[in-house]
Design an enzyme around this catalytic site. Sequence first.
Site, PDB file in Angstrom:
ATOM      1  N   GLN A  24      -1.739  18.485  17.621  1.00 36.64           N
ATOM      2  CA  GLN A  24      -0.359  18.987  18.105  1.00 36.64           C
ATOM      3  C   GLN A  24       0.762  18.083  16.993  1.00 36.64           C
ATOM      4  OE1 GLN A  24      -1.102  18.406  22.391  1.00 36.64           O
ATOM      5  NE2 GLN A  24       0.413  20.092  22.437  1.00 36.64           N
ATOM      6  N   ARG A  81       0.297   7.043  24.271  1.00 35.21           N
ATOM      7  CA  ARG A  81      -1.007   7.708  24.351  1.00 35.21           C
ATOM      8  C   ARG A  81      -1.089   8.606  23.282  1.00 35.21           C
ATOM      9  NH1 ARG A  81      -2.313  12.353  28.087  1.00 35.21           N
ATOM     10  NH2 ARG A  81      -4.511  12.408  27.527  1.00 35.21           N
ATOM     11  N   ASN A 169      -9.300  14.637  27.666  1.00 36.20           N
ATOM     12  CA  ASN A 169      -7.880  15.074  28.272  1.00 36.20           C
ATOM     13  C   ASN A 169      -8.099  16.632  28.864  1.00 36.20           C
ATOM     14  OD1 ASN A 169      -4.989  14.938  28.455  1.00 36.20           O
ATOM     15  ND2 ASN A 169      -5.031  17.056  27.492  1.00 36.20           N
ATOM     16  N   GLU A 170      -7.724  16.850  30.020  1.00 41.73           N
ATOM     17  CA  GLU A 170      -7.931  18.162  30.663  1.00 41.73           C
ATOM     18  C   GLU A 170      -8.777  18.802  30.414  1.00 41.73           C
ATOM     19  OE1 GLU A 170      -3.846  19.972  29.586  1.00 41.73           O
ATOM     20  OE2 GLU A 170      -2.837  18.322  30.794  1.00 41.73           O
ATOM     21  N   GLU A 376       0.487  12.445  31.683  1.00 39.54           N
ATOM     22  CA  GLU A 376       1.130  13.577  31.084  1.00 39.54           C
ATOM     23  C   GLU A 376       2.221  14.116  32.140  1.00 39.54           C
ATOM     24  OE1 GLU A 376      -0.240  17.006  29.087  1.00 39.54           O
ATOM     25  OE2 GLU A 376      -1.709  15.803  27.990  1.00 39.54           O
ATOM     26  N   TRP A 423       5.363  13.445  28.410  1.00 41.13           N
ATOM     27  CA  TRP A 423       4.795  14.432  27.473  1.00 41.13           C
ATOM     28  C   TRP A 423       6.214  15.383  27.000  1.00 41.13           C
ATOM     29  CZ3 TRP A 423       0.260  15.409  24.907  1.00 41.13           C
ATOM     30  CH2 TRP A 423       0.519  16.311  23.995  1.00 41.13           C
ATOM     31  N   GLU A 430       2.427  23.680  20.288  1.00 38.98           N
ATOM     32  CA  GLU A 430       2.177  23.979  21.684  1.00 38.98           C
ATOM     33  C   GLU A 430       1.211  25.037  21.816  1.00 38.98           C
ATOM     34  OE1 GLU A 430       2.494  22.064  24.404  1.00 38.98           O
ATOM     35  OE2 GLU A 430       1.870  23.789  25.858  1.00 38.98           O
TER      36      GLU A 430
HETATM   37  O1  IFM Z   1       0.689  20.175  25.215  1.00 37.67           O
HETATM   38  C1  IFM Z   1       0.011  20.311  26.441  1.00 37.67           C
HETATM   39  C2  IFM Z   1      -0.764  19.110  26.055  1.00 37.67           C
HETATM   40  O2  IFM Z   1      -1.504  19.457  25.131  1.00 37.67           O
HETATM   41  C3  IFM Z   1      -1.883  19.122  27.170  1.00 37.67           C
HETATM   42  N1  IFM Z   1      -1.260  19.292  28.700  1.00 37.67           N
HETATM   43  C4  IFM Z   1      -0.154  20.354  28.751  1.00 37.67           C
HETATM   44  C5  IFM Z   1       0.862  20.237  27.702  1.00 37.67           C
HETATM   45  C6  IFM Z   1       1.923  21.109  27.688  1.00 37.67           C
HETATM   46  O3  IFM Z   1       1.410  22.362  27.933  1.00 37.67           O
END
Ligand code: IFM
Length: 477
Positions: A24, A81, A169-170, A376, A423, A430
């Site tokens: 990103q 982070r 992450n996620e 986040e 975040w 995005e």
């Molecule tokens: O930009 C994302 C991030 O990469 C992962 N969590 C959600 C954010 C917002 O959509």
Amino acid sequence: MTDPVTPVTFPPAFLWGAATSAYQIEGAVREDGRTPSIWDTFSHTPGKTLGGEHGDIAVDHYHRYREDVALMAELGLTAYRFSVSWSRVQPTGRGPAVQVGLDFYRRLVDELLAKGIKPAVTLYHWDLPQELEDAGGWPERDTAYRFAEYAQIVGEALGDRVENWITLNEPWCSAFLGYASGVHAPGRTDPAASLRAAHHLNLAHGLGTTALRSVMPARNSVAISLNSSVVRPLSESPADLAAVRRIDDLANGVFHGPILKGAYPATLLAATSGLTDWSYVLDGDLRAIHQPLDALGLNYYTPTLVSAAQEQPKGPRTDGHGASDHSPWPAADDVAFHQTPGDRTEMGWTIDPSGLHELIMRYTKEAPGLPLYITENGAAYDDKPDADGRVHDPERIAYLHGHLSAVRRAIADGADVRGYYLWSLLDNFEWAYGYGKRFGAVYVDYATLTRTPKSSAHWYGEAARTGTLPSPSPETT
Ligand code: IFM
């Protein structure tokens, strides 16, 4: 829930951070031996991202990291982070590391430490090396072994100076947006494959945790960041409560079941039995996944409202996860998603700090004794500079004030929350939405790449420096 805590003051050791991820922000996608990840391929495939936007340059953090670290230091942040780009370190996703790729992260960590900012490394924030996707991607078991090898390499390189580690992450987004709805890379739409992917992500987390610990000092902390959903029923009817159970299993239980408890929820296995027999969960996998964790990272944006449905309502999706004819929720066609009431951010996500409090209290109960970090939380708004070039974002300040107050209430209610990562540090790419959604506390002019801290950055910096939330208005500038 306790009464509001006023003034909203945090414990002295609380970490005040910001978060980003490699694809990103870094850009420099073809430099120093880096090869394409699934996000390079996906974003360069026509029709996959808004306006065909991609991360080739992003916000050029690869070349401007010193400026970005200096900005954080000026604001007074105490933690940062970031994620490591796997294909910068292992261009084919396997084998020996490219030292020049690792050197970028060594320099970044040195810069952070020199400014007194505590780094937290995320190993995987969605950018799988394309070669590994070509070999089958996350639905293939081997990808988990490759991840463990990569984790060990990065752990060896940075483990002496970085204490806080996050494996994935996620993983929900990697598995279900990547392989079921296809709105994220690699853009596959195969619900059975998405469940295999979820298992191999879990396995990668477990094997990666063990690999990290084999090469790092014992004092280091290993965690995972989950975008655990707060799932609420439209009514208290048994059918709507069953819909909550289904989505909670698919959003949360599929990860925290094996990771925190060593088993997939029986209700998940039953609900998905028409799609998969889970025979790829081999003997020993659950033991490998169920590693003791040092902390848990929670990412929260908005709650999810569901009910039972005979069929999905027509029209745009209301589960907040992008436009696709394919659902990111395997075996849940009988669940309907509803807009939650209230004000929304630019993503269309409802602003509801009570969900963050609920989430923290849930894990405080389900994983007693495990320190929590909000890894986040934040909001996208259509920010624009005024005539003087300043960027005023009172909505983001209100959002942050509300959510940080919810964190503080949870601490007062007994939760062990050690830090908060906003975040995001900077406006950035995005994903499928391209550059249209600005999540940054720092505004980026995409034509010149100039950085301008928004009023929310100054507000958040004051919170970080004093440990107390300033009033959300009038604005701090
Ligand atoms: O930009 C994302 C991030 O990469 C992962 N969590 C959600 C954010 C917002 O959509």
